[in-house]
Design a protein around this motif. Structure first.
Motif, PDB file in Angstrom:
ATOM      1  N   GLU A 245       5.230  22.672   2.694  1.00 32.07           N
ATOM      2  CA  GLU A 245       5.884  21.048   3.182  1.00 32.07           C
ATOM      3  C   GLU A 245       7.296  21.181   3.246  1.00 32.07           C
ATOM      4  O   GLU A 245       7.723  21.827   2.088  1.00 32.07           O
TER       5      GLU A 245
ATOM      6  N   TYR B 202       7.929  23.757   0.512  1.00 31.54           N
ATOM      7  CA  TYR B 202       7.388  24.207  -0.750  1.00 31.54           C
ATOM      8  C   TYR B 202       5.709  24.287  -1.051  1.00 31.54           C
ATOM      9  O   TYR B 202       5.303  22.932   0.019  1.00 31.54           O
TER      10      TYR B 202
ATOM     11  N   PHE C 139       9.426  10.100 -12.610  1.00 31.87           N
ATOM     12  CA  PHE C 139       9.651  11.672 -11.767  1.00 31.87           C
ATOM     13  C   PHE C 139      10.610  11.269 -10.631  1.00 31.87           C
ATOM     14  O   PHE C 139      12.069  12.232 -10.617  1.00 31.87           O
TER      15      PHE C 139
ATOM     16  N   ILE D  59      10.114  19.356   1.617  1.00 31.34           N
ATOM     17  CA  ILE D  59      10.053  18.573   0.580  1.00 31.34           C
ATOM     18  C   ILE D  59      11.673  17.696   0.255  1.00 31.34           C
ATOM     19  O   ILE D  59      11.805  16.804  -0.414  1.00 31.34           O
TER      20      ILE D  59
ATOM     21  N   GLN E 162       0.438   7.430   1.534  1.00 32.94           N
ATOM     22  CA  GLN E 162      -1.296   8.684   1.748  1.00 32.94           C
ATOM     23  C   GLN E 162       0.869  10.143   1.686  1.00 32.94           C
ATOM     24  O   GLN E 162       0.669  10.513   1.481  1.00 32.94           O
TER      25      GLN E 162
ATOM     26  N   GLN F 288       0.858  -1.513   0.123  1.00 30.24           N
ATOM     27  CA  GLN F 288       0.154   0.145  -0.195  1.00 30.24           C
ATOM     28  C   GLN F 288       0.872   0.666  -0.221  1.00 30.24           C
ATOM     29  O   GLN F 288       1.924   0.981   0.723  1.00 30.24           O
ATOM     30  N   VAL F 289       0.119   2.331  -0.953  1.00 30.54           N
ATOM     31  CA  VAL F 289       1.760   3.310  -0.686  1.00 30.54           C
ATOM     32  C   VAL F 289       0.737   3.841   0.039  1.00 30.54           C
ATOM     33  O   VAL F 289      -0.674   4.241   0.540  1.00 30.54           O
TER      34      VAL F 289
ATOM     35  N   LYS G  74       3.719   9.743   1.631  1.00 31.59           N
ATOM     36  CA  LYS G  74       4.748   9.720   0.974  1.00 31.59           C
ATOM     37  C   LYS G  74       4.346  10.224  -0.979  1.00 31.59           C
ATOM     38  O   LYS G  74       5.205  11.212  -1.287  1.00 31.59           O
ATOM     39  N   LEU G  75       3.379  10.263  -0.365  1.00 33.08           N
ATOM     40  CA  LEU G  75       2.300  10.572  -2.129  1.00 33.08           C
ATOM     41  C   LEU G  75       2.043  11.626  -2.249  1.00 33.08           C
ATOM     42  O   LEU G  75       2.935  13.387  -2.749  1.00 33.08           O
ATOM     43  N   ASN G  76       1.479  12.843  -1.152  1.00 30.40           N
ATOM     44  CA  ASN G  76       1.599  14.013  -1.309  1.00 30.40           C
ATOM     45  C   ASN G  76       3.159  14.576  -1.275  1.00 30.40           C
ATOM     46  O   ASN G  76       3.378  15.281  -1.912  1.00 30.40           O
ATOM     47  N   LEU G  77       4.602  13.956  -0.973  1.00 25.79           N
ATOM     48  CA  LEU G  77       5.452  14.458  -0.534  1.00 25.79           C
ATOM     49  C   LEU G  77       5.897  14.645  -2.388  1.00 25.79           C
ATOM     50  O   LEU G  77       6.736  15.301  -2.412  1.00 25.79           O
ATOM     51  N   TRP G  78       5.689  13.579  -2.824  1.00 22.32           N
ATOM     52  CA  TRP G  78       6.100  13.364  -3.977  1.00 22.32           C
ATOM     53  C   TRP G  78       5.494  14.426  -4.600  1.00 22.32           C
ATOM     54  O   TRP G  78       6.309  14.832  -5.903  1.00 22.32           O
ATOM     55  N   ASP G  79       4.483  14.307  -4.564  1.00 22.39           N
ATOM     56  CA  ASP G  79       3.296  15.276  -4.909  1.00 22.39           C
ATOM     57  C   ASP G  79       4.173  16.818  -5.333  1.00 22.39           C
ATOM     58  O   ASP G  79       4.083  17.391  -5.940  1.00 22.39           O
ATOM     59  N   SER G  80       4.559  17.338  -3.647  1.00 26.52           N
ATOM     60  CA  SER G  80       4.969  18.696  -3.794  1.00 26.52           C
ATOM     61  C   SER G  80       6.026  18.447  -4.472  1.00 26.52           C
ATOM     62  O   SER G  80       6.729  19.615  -5.077  1.00 26.52           O
ATOM     63  N   ARG G  81       6.295  17.518  -4.741  1.00 25.47           N
ATOM     64  CA  ARG G  81       8.226  17.427  -4.736  1.00 25.47           C
ATOM     65  C   ARG G  81       7.992  17.601  -6.191  1.00 25.47           C
ATOM     66  O   ARG G  81       8.475  18.525  -7.176  1.00 25.47           O
ATOM     67  N   ARG G  82       7.006  17.397  -6.943  1.00 26.03           N
ATOM     68  CA  ARG G  82       6.932  17.020  -8.494  1.00 26.03           C
ATOM     69  C   ARG G  82       6.426  18.684  -9.116  1.00 26.03           C
ATOM     70  O   ARG G  82       6.788  19.573  -9.644  1.00 26.03           O
TER      71      ARG G  82
ATOM     72  N   TRP H 227      14.096  12.674 -10.130  1.00 25.91           N
ATOM     73  CA  TRP H 227      14.715  13.346  -8.350  1.00 25.91           C
ATOM     74  C   TRP H 227      16.290  12.807  -8.452  1.00 25.91           C
ATOM     75  O   TRP H 227      16.595  13.627  -7.715  1.00 25.91           O
TER      76      TRP H 227
ATOM     77  N   GLN I  90      -2.222   3.620  -5.702  1.00 27.36           N
ATOM     78  CA  GLN I  90      -1.100   3.083  -7.279  1.00 27.36           C
ATOM     79  C   GLN I  90      -0.748   3.098  -7.830  1.00 27.36           C
ATOM     80  O   GLN I  90       0.539   3.532  -8.697  1.00 27.36           O
TER      81      GLN I  90
ATOM     82  N   TRP J 206       1.523   6.478  -7.671  1.00 29.72           N
ATOM     83  CA  TRP J 206       2.638   5.777  -7.199  1.00 29.72           C
ATOM     84  C   TRP J 206       3.934   6.171  -8.306  1.00 29.72           C
ATOM     85  O   TRP J 206       4.329   5.957  -8.618  1.00 29.72           O
TER      86      TRP J 206
END
Lengths: 405, 182
Positions: free
Chosen positions: B110, B107, B58, B112, A272, A269-270, A274-282, B62, B49, B52
């Motif tokens: 948050e 950012y 990406f 990052i 969430q 399971q992902v 972590k997913l938000n962090l990577w979204d912010s990074r993107r 990164w 998923q 992800w």
């Protein structure tokens, strides 16, 4: 002769024929507008037997069919025989067995009963007989049947071990007192689906046409209407519906749970967060890669100055200072400019008159327009003044470098 | 008023049928809620998923794009080496970094997992020079395009034929927190 059922391909070579009688119930259809007329009759039938295998070919004389005015005849004897055969084979009864079928026929004018008696031994039909008319009165009926049985169960059939009785009517249980060895298979009031013979027939040959047993259908309907069947049926329907719904919904839920399990199994399971962090990074990444390169604009501007210098060497242009800095966004003509370029260009004394400066601006603007690529927007404010006895052209350029972070 | 058993049975059957209908509606609603809840969870899991997986490319970019703080080892010399000035035809006016300032990057509020280390070798920022003005501009352009490096304000001086550039805010973006931020 007209065959009700036969298989011509399998007709045996050696035939032994015997006559049996059976009750026939038929419906006479006169025309579409009129109600069907029920007819009852008796028919003499031939049984053809041969070798080890037993074949029954039942047919009705045309004369009887004509009398019945219908070829849709329900021949109980034939069906009863097929049922008995199946019954005996199923239970592997090799002993002597007597199968009795009592049928009560009711028409508007009269009510009567008849009985069919089939004797089997070693799983083969040995003898058939019938009692055409029996009294409707239970006691008289039982005595008549007893007398008939006493007569038939003599001689070689004396040691008959099993006597099965089937009936489409309720037979008074006192019959057992009169005929104690009788195995009564159906003593309940006649119900279409509960009659073992008819049930068997339906499972093997499909439903009987209702017209063929029209008089029975009426009986069934009146029984249902006059009994508690309807409300019970409705109740049963809702119970079935309730449990079906429950089952369906449970299976739906189970499906979703299975899907969840397979999803969880397919990959861990992902998280969430972590997913938000990577979204912010993107998003951050997009913001820094979207920005236009400051040095690209600087090069474009210096290149334009170089072009003017080549076109007018007499000006002896020298780029002395160029300063690039971010400013608060300035909006002009609905465009936002957030980067400022301050350029200081020294001009030779020879060229330091206003006409030449204007000429420079004109050439510079043209060169700039030629060199600008993409979507860089520039906004220019040129001035000229003398600093330390030297003529300078100062250009203030605003351009749009997207940098929001 | 008396009821025959048949009538009583009829009333009872109707009553029970109604009760079953009501219970059926309740049951349906109860299961629908459960099924929909599970569906929404499934959707979220599936969506997360997919998202992800979508981010996989990406995430690789990164990790390749930014250098880890650990590699710098808190050494100014290593930072200077990282700039690759010589490769771009540039040379620092002073070969030593006089000041560094590191801040954590957020950012939209948050953290990052990136830090910004801004360096300077003069009082006005980081100063570089080149043999010619075009060479200086080319070098600056390459520097600006270098991965994990950013600057905004630049002053170019071209006095007496010696081109110089003062970069006020030359900063390196470095990954922080080691592998847990991956």
């Amino acid at each position: 002769m007209k065959y009700i059922s036969s298989n011509q391909d399998q007709l045996p070579e050696k035939r032994e024929t015997s006559l049996i009688c059976g009750g026939v119930v038929a419906t006479k259809v006169i025309s579409k507008e009129e109600s069907p007329e029920e007819l009852v009759g008796f028919v003499t039938q031939q049984i053809v037997s041969c070798g080890d295998g037993y074949r029954l070919v039942t047919y009705i004389h045309n004369s009887i069919l004509e009398y019945l005015a219908s070829n849709r005849a329900y021949v109980s004897t034939y069906i009863f025989h097929r049922f008995c055969n199946s019954f005996i084979e199923k239970h592997k009864i090799n002993d002597k067995i007597l199968m009795i079928n009592i049928t009560e026929v009711e028409t508007p004018s009269k009510k009567e009963r008849f009985a069919e008696l089939f004797f089997y031994e070693n799983r083969k039909l040995r003898k058939t007989t019938n009692i055409p008319t029996l009294s409707v009165d239970p006691v008289s009926f039982a005595h008549a049947l007893k007398n008939k049985l006493a007569k038939e169960l003599s001689g070689e059939w004396k040691d008959t071990n099993f006597i099965h009785l089937f009936s489409n009517i309720e037979i008074n249980e006192s019959i057992n007192e009169i005929i104690p060895d009788l195995i009564i298979e159906s003593i309940r009031p006649y119900a279409f689906s509960e009659n073992p013979i008819v049930k068997w027939y339906q499972s093997n040959f499909g439903h009987l046409k209702q017209e063929n047993i029209h008089f029975k259908k009426k009986t069934i309907q009146s029984q249902i209407q006059s009994s508690v069947g309807a409300p019970l049926l409705v109740l049963l329907f809702f119970i079935a519906l309730f449990f079906s719904l429950d089952f369906y919904k449970r299976s739906q839920f189970a499906d979703q749970q299975t899907k969840f399990k397979s999803l969880s199994k397919a990959s861990s399971q992902v998280d969430q967060a972590k997913l938000n962090l990577w979204d912010s990074r993107r998003q951050f990444w997009n913001s820094i890669t979207d920005q236009r390169l400051t040095t690209d604009t600087i090069r474009t501007v210096t290149s334009a100055i170089g072009t003017v210098s080549q076109q007018r060497p007499d000006m002896k242009l020298i780029l002395e200072r160029l300063e690039s800095s971010y400013t608060k966004p300035i909006v002009s003509n609905q465009e936002s400019y957030n980067t400022q370029l301050n350029i200081g260009i020294k001009v030779s004394k020879i060229a330091s008159n206003n006409d030449v400066i204007e000429s420079f601006i004109k050439l510079f603007t043209g060169a700039l327009a030629d060199n600008i690529t993409g979507t860089v927007d520039l906004w220019m404010e040129p001035t000229s003044r003398i600093v330390n006895k030297e003529q300078y052209i100062f250009i203030k350029l605003y351009f749009n470098a997207k940098k929001d972070n | 008023m008396t009821f025959t058993p048949k009538t009583l049975l009829l009333i009872l059957s109707i009553g029970l049928s109604l009760k079953l209908v009501m219970s059926g509606i309740e049951l349906n609603e109860k299961w629908d809620a459960k099924v929909n809840f599970q569906k929404s969870i499934n959707y979220k899991v599936s969506d997360a998923q997919n998202h992800w997986r979508e981010l996989e490319g990406f995430r690789t970019s990164w990790s390749e794009h930014f250098i880890s703080e650990e590699k710098i080892e808190n050494s100014r010399l290593n930072i200077l080496k990282m700039l690759n000035l010589n490769t771009y035809g540039l040379s620092a006016i002073k070969d030593r970094i006089t000041d560094t300032e590191t801040t954590s990057i957020s950012y939209k509020g948050e953290n990052i997992g990136l830090s910004r280390t801004c360096i300077s070798n003069t009082s006005t920022g980081f100063s570089v020079t080149a043999n010619t003005l075009p060479q200086l501009l080319q070098g600056l352009n390459s520097l600006e395009m270098q991965q994990g490096l950013e600057f905004s304000d630049v002053v170019l001086l071209n006095r007496q034929g010696v081109p110089q550039a003062y970069i006020r805010d030359l900063c390196l973006l470095l990954k922080t927190g080691g592998s847990d931020s991956e």
